[in-house]
Design a protein around this motif. Structure first.
Motif, PDB file in Angstrom:
ATOM      1  N   ILE A 241       1.625  -7.061  -6.379  1.00 40.90           N
ATOM      2  CA  ILE A 241       2.336  -5.902  -6.915  1.00 40.90           C
ATOM      3  C   ILE A 241       2.747  -4.918  -5.828  1.00 40.90           C
ATOM      4  O   ILE A 241       3.771  -4.237  -5.944  1.00 40.90           O
ATOM      5  CB  ILE A 241       1.513  -5.214  -8.030  1.00 40.90           C
ATOM      6  CG1 ILE A 241       2.443  -4.487  -8.994  1.00 40.90           C
ATOM      7  CG2 ILE A 241       0.470  -4.264  -7.462  1.00 40.90           C
ATOM      8  CD1 ILE A 241       1.762  -4.004 -10.255  1.00 40.90           C
TER       9      ILE A 241
ATOM     10  N   SER B 278       2.521  -8.475 -15.659  1.00 38.61           N
ATOM     11  CA  SER B 278       2.791  -7.441 -16.667  1.00 38.61           C
ATOM     12  C   SER B 278       3.199  -8.059 -17.995  1.00 38.61           C
ATOM     13  O   SER B 278       2.818  -7.582 -19.065  1.00 38.61           O
ATOM     14  CB  SER B 278       3.889  -6.495 -16.182  1.00 38.61           C
ATOM     15  OG  SER B 278       3.415  -5.677 -15.138  1.00 38.61           O
TER      16      SER B 278
ATOM     17  N   GLN C 211       1.286   1.720  -8.520  1.00 35.26           N
ATOM     18  CA  GLN C 211       0.737   0.471  -9.035  1.00 35.26           C
ATOM     19  C   GLN C 211      -0.759   0.608  -9.317  1.00 35.26           C
ATOM     20  O   GLN C 211      -1.310  -0.135 -10.141  1.00 35.26           O
ATOM     21  CB  GLN C 211       0.991  -0.683  -8.072  1.00 35.26           C
ATOM     22  CG  GLN C 211       2.418  -0.790  -7.544  1.00 35.26           C
ATOM     23  CD  GLN C 211       3.454  -1.045  -8.630  1.00 35.26           C
ATOM     24  OE1 GLN C 211       3.234  -0.783  -9.806  1.00 35.26           O
ATOM     25  NE2 GLN C 211       4.614  -1.540  -8.248  1.00 35.26           N
TER      26      GLN C 211
ATOM     27  N   SER D  86       2.966   1.786  -4.062  1.00 32.47           N
ATOM     28  CA  SER D  86       1.636   1.218  -4.340  1.00 32.47           C
ATOM     29  C   SER D  86       0.759   2.209  -5.094  1.00 32.47           C
ATOM     30  O   SER D  86      -0.048   1.813  -5.937  1.00 32.47           O
ATOM     31  CB  SER D  86       0.957   0.814  -3.040  1.00 32.47           C
ATOM     32  OG  SER D  86       1.733  -0.137  -2.356  1.00 32.47           O
TER      33      SER D  86
ATOM     34  N   ALA E 150       6.237  -4.926  -4.232  1.00 28.28           N
ATOM     35  CA  ALA E 150       7.386  -4.379  -4.959  1.00 28.28           C
ATOM     36  C   ALA E 150       7.902  -3.104  -4.320  1.00 28.28           C
ATOM     37  O   ALA E 150       9.033  -2.690  -4.569  1.00 28.28           O
ATOM     38  CB  ALA E 150       6.994  -4.111  -6.410  1.00 28.28           C
TER      39      ALA E 150
ATOM     40  N   TYR F  88      -1.657  -8.967  -9.836  1.00 28.49           N
ATOM     41  CA  TYR F  88      -1.380  -7.590  -9.408  1.00 28.49           C
ATOM     42  C   TYR F  88      -1.934  -7.355  -7.997  1.00 28.49           C
ATOM     43  O   TYR F  88      -1.248  -6.824  -7.124  1.00 28.49           O
ATOM     44  CB  TYR F  88      -2.046  -6.583 -10.357  1.00 28.49           C
ATOM     45  CG  TYR F  88      -1.292  -6.234 -11.617  1.00 28.49           C
ATOM     46  CD1 TYR F  88      -1.938  -5.571 -12.672  1.00 28.49           C
ATOM     47  CD2 TYR F  88       0.051  -6.530 -11.785  1.00 28.49           C
ATOM     48  CE1 TYR F  88      -1.272  -5.235 -13.833  1.00 28.49           C
ATOM     49  CE2 TYR F  88       0.727  -6.209 -12.955  1.00 28.49           C
ATOM     50  CZ  TYR F  88       0.061  -5.556 -13.970  1.00 28.49           C
ATOM     51  OH  TYR F  88       0.716  -5.224 -15.137  1.00 28.49           O
TER      52      TYR F  88
ATOM     53  N   MET G 129       7.503  -9.840  -6.142  1.00 28.82           N
ATOM     54  CA  MET G 129       7.486  -8.845  -7.208  1.00 28.82           C
ATOM     55  C   MET G 129       7.465  -9.545  -8.561  1.00 28.82           C
ATOM     56  O   MET G 129       6.794  -9.092  -9.485  1.00 28.82           O
ATOM     57  CB  MET G 129       8.708  -7.936  -7.114  1.00 28.82           C
ATOM     58  CG  MET G 129       8.638  -6.743  -8.052  1.00 28.82           C
ATOM     59  SD  MET G 129      10.086  -5.688  -7.919  1.00 28.82           S
ATOM     60  CE  MET G 129      11.092  -6.334  -9.236  1.00 28.82           C
TER      61      MET G 129
ATOM     62  N   ALA H 197       4.170 -10.314  -9.935  1.00 30.24           N
ATOM     63  CA  ALA H 197       3.539  -9.154 -10.552  1.00 30.24           C
ATOM     64  C   ALA H 197       4.177  -8.861 -11.911  1.00 30.24           C
ATOM     65  O   ALA H 197       3.489  -8.446 -12.844  1.00 30.24           O
ATOM     66  CB  ALA H 197       3.670  -7.939  -9.639  1.00 30.24           C
TER      67      ALA H 197
END
Lengths: 571, 59
Positions: A270, A304, A231, A228, A273, A266, A297, A300
């Motif tokens: 995110i 991206s 991220q 994290s 992930a 996100y 995931m 997220a």
């Protein structure tokens, strides 16, 4: 003295406390980068078997220093500076409770110094992950806790500045997109730091013999901090892409709803992930693994993909609407490649997406992870994301921060112009080489892959020696690029010549071109036909680049399934 | 010396703001959502997985 100054270049109202805090965090980030860079040099010359500089004890020690200094201290100090810019400054507002903000900074510095001390004195040879039952001295964990608390305080100040700005009506409507991206980074930072507290406090107590910590629980909760925290970098990096697109070429935001929805994806998805780090852990069930690394995931990853389209598309459309509309890539050819802010941004987008993103999503597949886990493919991935992606974007932003916030001209500007190229090319070679070496089975976090003195023999393909040497050359290029960045920024800040207000054009040879042309002030005519060929929409250049990206993604992804089939016979 | 006030913006127009934008304009709601989703699906579920593992005593 007035609590605010007006930026002569942007016209923004800048709270003087925000100014000083940004400078302090930026300097602390650069010092951390220097320490991490020295460690990188030593680690690189050890993994290059032909040199093998450090002994085993010092290798793991310096690898720990490298990980903590880069992944935690450099990046989080810089991100706090980004939050303080995107909050108070972009919203024309003030830092609420400046003394508390300085207290947070002080805690971060104290924590960082304590951790560095424990690492360099050999009391914390536990690597960045500090997996239990590897035990460091209690002061290592205490230092991390102090740093995390300080960062949490600073994030709290950022959120408080949003409340103050809204209450004092210093902006109208919604916050700018860059601020929204910073909010995303701030939220992920809270998630990260809560997990950090949840695991480092018990581990600190365990190091003093006061309680037990289960290793599997440690791995689970720690990675809630560990990935994290990276991220936060992604959200901050994407925000900086939007900011640099505006500053360098007057890039536009194609659709606020789409870009903001991507940031919200996100926020929601995110952090899950992080589960990809536990894909090969036998204790975690398949449902938990698949739910977190596939369903969540990929939401997220969708985000991206959205930013990966909207940022270059915004650059292309912004340039086409200002007349750069020859052919499919005329806008890209005519772009200011000599502006280190622009070149850094483009390299950051390309290498993060094509190398970092594609490899990362591939490793997040449970079956493929088995052939990648703990190999050099993993650092190959994260050097493409964190170094060529995030750090590169931060470097590009620094070339604007120095004139805008520090009000200095950039020293050695000719070097500054080539620095992004050297850094990006070096790190690209480095990352790709690591990926290749890992595909040959070379492990990560390993002092000696020749296993000299071991009771068993391990033979790698002869290509490995060549690949590791190429990796070292790329790494040395990247380190040189990083060293130039540190030289340019430190010299500019402490010894650089001042940039007087309103005299940007006079010093065009020592500041980025965006501060002279100010493309963001030239409002494009969005009703104008951007005159695009091929009739495939207003951004054909970006459409071609995205198609190439998808082709690379599909090829790499299915090549990995093919590789898996060689080792995992079914039926 | 009294604290100078930062510049103020004009009041926004009376046009209805879409609910999605109103949600996105509330950072603390987003913060809570982010924490809850992570706490439930990653941390909470993961802890349950680990804690419900049967012990594996050595033979």
């Amino acid at each position: 003295m007035n609590a605010f100054r007006t930026c002569p270049t942007t016209g923004l109202s800048i709270h003087r406390d925000a100014d000083k805090l940004i400078k302090a965090h930026a300097v602390a980030a650069t010092v951390s980068l220097l320490i991490g860079g020295i460690a990188a040099f030593l680690v690189l010359l050890t993994r290059w078997q032909a040199i093998h500089l450090l002994d085993a004890v010092w290798f793991y020690r310096i690898l720990t220093v490298h990980g903590m200094s880069m992944l935690i201290f450099f990046i989080i100090f810089f991100e706090m500076a980004v939050l303080l810019f995107a909050g108070p400054i972009l919203l024309n507002s003030r830092v609420p409770a400046p003394k508390v903000a300085w207290g947070g900074f002080g805690l971060m510095v104290a924590g960082a110094v304590l951790v560095e001390w424990t690492m360099w004195t050999g009391k914390a040879d536990v690597l960045f992950t500090s997996y239990v039952p590897l035990k460091a001295t209690p002061n290592f964990y205490l230092g991390v806790i102090l740093f995390a608390v300080g960062a949490l305080v600073t994030v709290g100040i950022f959120f408080a500045s949003l409340v103050v700005a809204k209450r004092e009506k210093t902006y109208e409507g919604s916050v700018p997109l860059v601020t929204f991206g910073a909010i995303t980074a701030g939220i992920i930072a809270v998630i990260t730091l809560l997990h950090g507290a949840a695991i480092y406090i018990p581990t600190w107590l365990w190091s003093m013999g006061m309680m037990n910590v289960d290793p599997q629980i440690y791995r689970l909760v720690w990675w809630g901090l560990g990935h994290s925290s990276q991220q936060i970098n992604v959200a901050a990096m994407v925000s900086i892409w939007y900011l640099l697109a505006t500053l360098t070429v007057g890039g536009v935001v194609l659709n606020q709803k789409i870009s903001r929805t991507a940031f919200v994806l996100y926020i929601l998805f995110i952090s899950m992930a992080s589960a990809h780090h536990l894909l090969v852990d036998p204790g975690m069930g398949a449902a938990w693994k698949v739910w977190n690394t596939s369903y969540f995931m990929y939401m997220a990853v969708l985000a991206s993909m959205i930013h990966g389209f909207t940022v270059p598309a915004g650059i292309e459309l912004g340039m086409r609407l200002r007349g750069y509309s020859q052919g499919v890539f005329g806008w890209l050819r005519k772009a200011p490649w000599g502006d280190p802010g622009f070149s850094s941004m483009i390299f950051s987008i390309v290498v993060f997406g094509f190398v970092g993103g594609i490899t990362g999503v591939t490793f997040g597949t449970e079956q493929i992870n088995i052939i990648a886990h703990n190999s050099l493919r993993i650092p190959g991935h994260f050097h493409a994301t964190v170094v060529s992606g995030t750090a590169m974007a931060f470097m590009g932003l620094t070339y604007y921060v120095i004139p805008l916030i520090f009000r200095k001209r950039i020293a050695f500007f000719k070097l500054a112009r080539i620095q992004p190229y050297l850094f990006a090319i070096g790190m690209l070679i480095f990352s790709l080489s690591m990926t290749f070496a890992g595909s040959f089975g070379v492990p990560r976090r390993h002092w000696d892959i020749s296993f000299s003195g071991a009771p068993f023999d391990v033979q790698y393909s002869p290509a490995v020696d060549i690949v590791m040497a190429v990796m070292a050359i790329g790494g040395l290029m990247g380190i040189l690029g990083g060293a130039i960045y540190i030289l340019v920024t430190v010299w500019s800040v402490f010894f650089g010549k001042p940039l007087p207000a309103g005299e940007e054009e006079k010093y065009a040879d020592s500041i980025p071109q965006g501060l002279i042309t100010k493309p963001w002030t030239q409002i494009p005519d969005t009703d104008r036909d951007p005159e695009t060929p091929w009739k495939i929409g207003p951004v054909p250049g970006t459409a071609v680049l995205v198609a190439v990206f998808f082709l690379a993604f599909v090829t790499y992804y299915f090549a990995n399934w093919a590789l898996l089939s060689f080792v995992w016979k079914v039926g | 010396m009294s604290e100078p006030t930062p510049p103020r913006a004009d009041d926004s127009s009376s046009e209805e703001i879409p609910w999605g934008q109103r949600l996105f304009d509330r950072p603390f709601v987003l913060l809570v959502l982010g924490i809850v989703v992570m706490a439930v699906f990653f941390t909470g579920w993961g802890l349950w997985e680990v804690l419900s593992l049967p012990p594996a005593p050595l033979p």
